[in-house]
Design an enzyme around this catalytic site. Structure first.
Site, mmCIF file in Angstrom:
data_model
loop_
_atom_site.group_PDB
_atom_site.id
_atom_site.type_symbol
_atom_site.label_atom_id
_atom_site.label_comp_id
_atom_site.label_asym_id
_atom_site.label_seq_id
_atom_site.Cartn_x
_atom_site.Cartn_y
_atom_site.Cartn_z
ATOM 1 N N SER A 147 0.876 -1.188 0.000
ATOM 2 C CA SER A 147 0.000 0.000 0.000
ATOM 3 C C SER A 147 0.900 1.221 0.000
ATOM 4 C CB SER A 147 -0.861 0.022 1.269
ATOM 5 O OG SER A 147 -1.463 1.302 1.420
ATOM 6 N N TYR A 160 -1.623 -0.339 10.300
ATOM 7 C CA TYR A 160 -1.658 -0.825 8.912
ATOM 8 C C TYR A 160 -0.372 -0.416 8.186
ATOM 9 C CZ TYR A 160 -3.484 -1.027 4.042
ATOM 10 O OH TYR A 160 -3.685 -1.293 2.703
HETATM 11 N N1 LIG Z 1 -8.770 -1.030 -1.467
HETATM 12 C C1 LIG Z 1 -7.837 -0.105 -1.388
HETATM 13 O O1 LIG Z 1 -8.060 1.104 -1.557
HETATM 14 C C2 LIG Z 1 -6.406 -0.510 -1.111
HETATM 15 C C3 LIG Z 1 -5.417 0.478 -1.083
HETATM 16 C C4 LIG Z 1 -4.095 0.105 -0.836
HETATM 17 C C5 LIG Z 1 -3.788 -1.231 -0.624
HETATM 18 N N2 LIG Z 1 -4.785 -2.169 -0.646
HETATM 19 C C6 LIG Z 1 -4.401 -3.556 -0.411
HETATM 20 O O2 LIG Z 1 -4.896 -4.352 -1.473
HETATM 21 C C7 LIG Z 1 -5.187 -5.647 -0.988
HETATM 22 C C8 LIG Z 1 -6.585 -6.055 -1.392
HETATM 23 O O3 LIG Z 1 -7.470 -5.074 -1.009
HETATM 24 P P1 LIG Z 1 -9.022 -5.249 -1.286
HETATM 25 O O4 LIG Z 1 -9.672 -3.984 -0.898
HETATM 26 O O5 LIG Z 1 -9.246 -5.814 -2.666
HETATM 27 O O6 LIG Z 1 -9.334 -6.324 -0.119
HETATM 28 P P2 LIG Z 1 -10.407 -7.455 0.025
HETATM 29 O O7 LIG Z 1 -10.768 -7.519 1.472
HETATM 30 O O8 LIG Z 1 -11.521 -7.305 -0.967
HETATM 31 O O9 LIG Z 1 -9.563 -8.745 -0.395
HETATM 32 C C9 LIG Z 1 -8.805 -9.448 0.499
HETATM 33 C C10 LIG Z 1 -9.177 -10.915 0.376
HETATM 34 O O10 LIG Z 1 -8.335 -11.642 1.274
HETATM 35 C C11 LIG Z 1 -9.129 -12.667 1.843
HETATM 36 N N3 LIG Z 1 -8.542 -13.068 3.110
HETATM 37 C C12 LIG Z 1 -8.661 -12.439 4.310
HETATM 38 N N4 LIG Z 1 -8.041 -13.140 5.270
HETATM 39 C C13 LIG Z 1 -7.504 -14.226 4.657
HETATM 40 C C14 LIG Z 1 -6.752 -15.339 5.127
HETATM 41 N N5 LIG Z 1 -6.436 -15.466 6.438
HETATM 42 N N6 LIG Z 1 -6.363 -16.284 4.241
HETATM 43 C C15 LIG Z 1 -6.686 -16.167 2.932
HETATM 44 N N7 LIG Z 1 -7.419 -15.140 2.429
HETATM 45 C C16 LIG Z 1 -7.829 -14.188 3.285
HETATM 46 C C17 LIG Z 1 -10.503 -12.067 2.004
HETATM 47 O O11 LIG Z 1 -11.513 -13.079 2.104
HETATM 48 C C18 LIG Z 1 -10.637 -11.217 0.756
HETATM 49 O O12 LIG Z 1 -11.252 -11.923 -0.313
HETATM 50 C C19 LIG Z 1 -4.950 -5.620 0.512
HETATM 51 O O13 LIG Z 1 -3.645 -6.126 0.781
HETATM 52 C C20 LIG Z 1 -5.009 -4.144 0.837
HETATM 53 O O14 LIG Z 1 -4.258 -3.812 1.995
HETATM 54 C C21 LIG Z 1 -6.082 -1.849 -0.889
#
Ligand SMILES: NC(=O)c1ccc[n+]([C@@H]2O[C@H](COP(=O)([O-])OP(=O)(O)OC[C@H]3O[C@@H](n4cnc5c(N)ncnc54)[C@H](O)[C@@H]3O)[C@@H](O)[C@H]2O)c1
Length: 262
Positions: A147, A160
């Site tokens: 991130s 985070y």
């Molecule tokens: N959405 C944003 O704006 C944003 C910004 C910067 C970084 N990120 C990063 O991008 C990544 C994905 O974000 P997102 O918003 O698509 O998240 P999301 O929550 O939609 O996807 C994460 C997935 O991981 C799965 N998960 C959770 N715990 C788990 C475990 N113990 N084992 C296996 N799977 C597991 C969840 O079921 C989910 O499907 C994350 O690492 C997040 O920190 C997101």
């Protein structure tokens, strides 16, 4: 296909390869799966919630195989990779998308918040990358989703950000250790992404405009924007790229807030 089509066609070099995407939720994970399939990969879509993995695989036929994994459990990660290698052979790419944010001030962050942030944003990446390195094809590629909070800092995200900053350091160290084995380790650092979950937050809070205004490109990222960088890093087009953290943030992290001449 005409000559023109042939000349305009770009192959990413991923056709026929196996990729594992861990964290296949409807945002960045699903977009990455879609792009990997378009590039000709066979994809194992893994998630803690098998229903989420099945949803991500729906519509792709045999090209995407759903699987269950809990990245907080080393045995479960080992089982996933054992199943992948026995059914599909050595994967050429592993993408770990899993991560979680709980925006809170430091004052309000509990020990449990802190531990969950370090577990899901950092420790599990250590476990997954370590186990992945044992099974990846050579050449092989691992892409972590970090991130911009691991590169720059904001209030309400100390736990985070610390997890993601640790991940950035892990990526660099591991890249150095695995370069002689022809395994590349990189990360994509997304800015604010219009995932279904964040879109729902923006609708209910009315804050979308303020966030868009803070981004030089004037819009949030789409999941496909992030997937593009992930798939490029996974592909042989990035064959000489390792230990890098690519911010995909519409210019947010390069912007100094004050312009002297404006
Ligand atoms: N959405 C944003 O704006 C944003 C910004 C910067 C970084 N990120 C990063 O991008 C990544 C994905 O974000 P997102 O918003 O698509 O998240 P999301 O929550 O939609 O996807 C994460 C997935 O991981 C799965 N998960 C959770 N715990 C788990 C475990 N113990 N084992 C296996 N799977 C597991 C969840 O079921 C989910 O499907 C994350 O690492 C997040 O920190 C997101």
């Amino acid at each position: 296909m005409s000559d023109v089509d042939q000349h305009n066609r770009l192959e990413l070099g991923l056709r026929g390869m196996t990729a594992v995407v861990i964290g296949s939720g409807p945002g960045i994970g699903a977009a990455t799966i879609e792009l990997l399939v378009a590039a000709g990969c066979r994809v194992v879509a893994a998630d803690l919630d098998l229903q989420i993995a099945r949803k991500a695989a729906a519509g792709y036929g045999d090209s995407v195989v759903p699987a269950a994994v809990d990245v907080t459990n080393r045995e479960s990660v080992r089982d996933l990779f054992a199943e992948v290698t026995s059914n599909e052979g050595a994967p050429s790419t592993v993408v770990d998308v899993v991560g979680i944010a709980r925006p809170k001030s430091v004052a309000d962050t509990t020990d449990e918040d802190w531990d969950v942030m370090q577990q899901l944003n950092l420790r599990q990446q250590f476990v997954v990358s370590q186990e992945a390195a044992r099974v990846l094809a050579r050449p092989g590629s691992y892409v972590a989703v970090a991130s911009i909070n691991g590169v720059v800092s904001s209030p309400m995200n100390a736990a985070y950000g610390a997890g993601k900053a640790g991940l950035v350091s892990l990526v660099r160290s591991l890249a150095l250790e695995l370069a002689p084995d022809d395994i590349r380790i990189n990360a994509v650092a997304p800015g604010i992404v219009g995932t279904p979950r964040l879109n729902a937050f923006f609708e209910s809070s009315g804050k979308r405009g303020a966030f868009e205004d803070a981004v030089p490109m004037g819009r949030l990222a789409t999941p496909a924007d992030i997937a593009g960088a992930i798939v490029w890093l996974a592909s042989p087009l990035a064959a000489y790229v390792t230990g890098q953290v690519i911010s995909v943030d519409g210019g947010a992290t390069v912007k100094y807030p004050l312009a002297l001449m404006a």
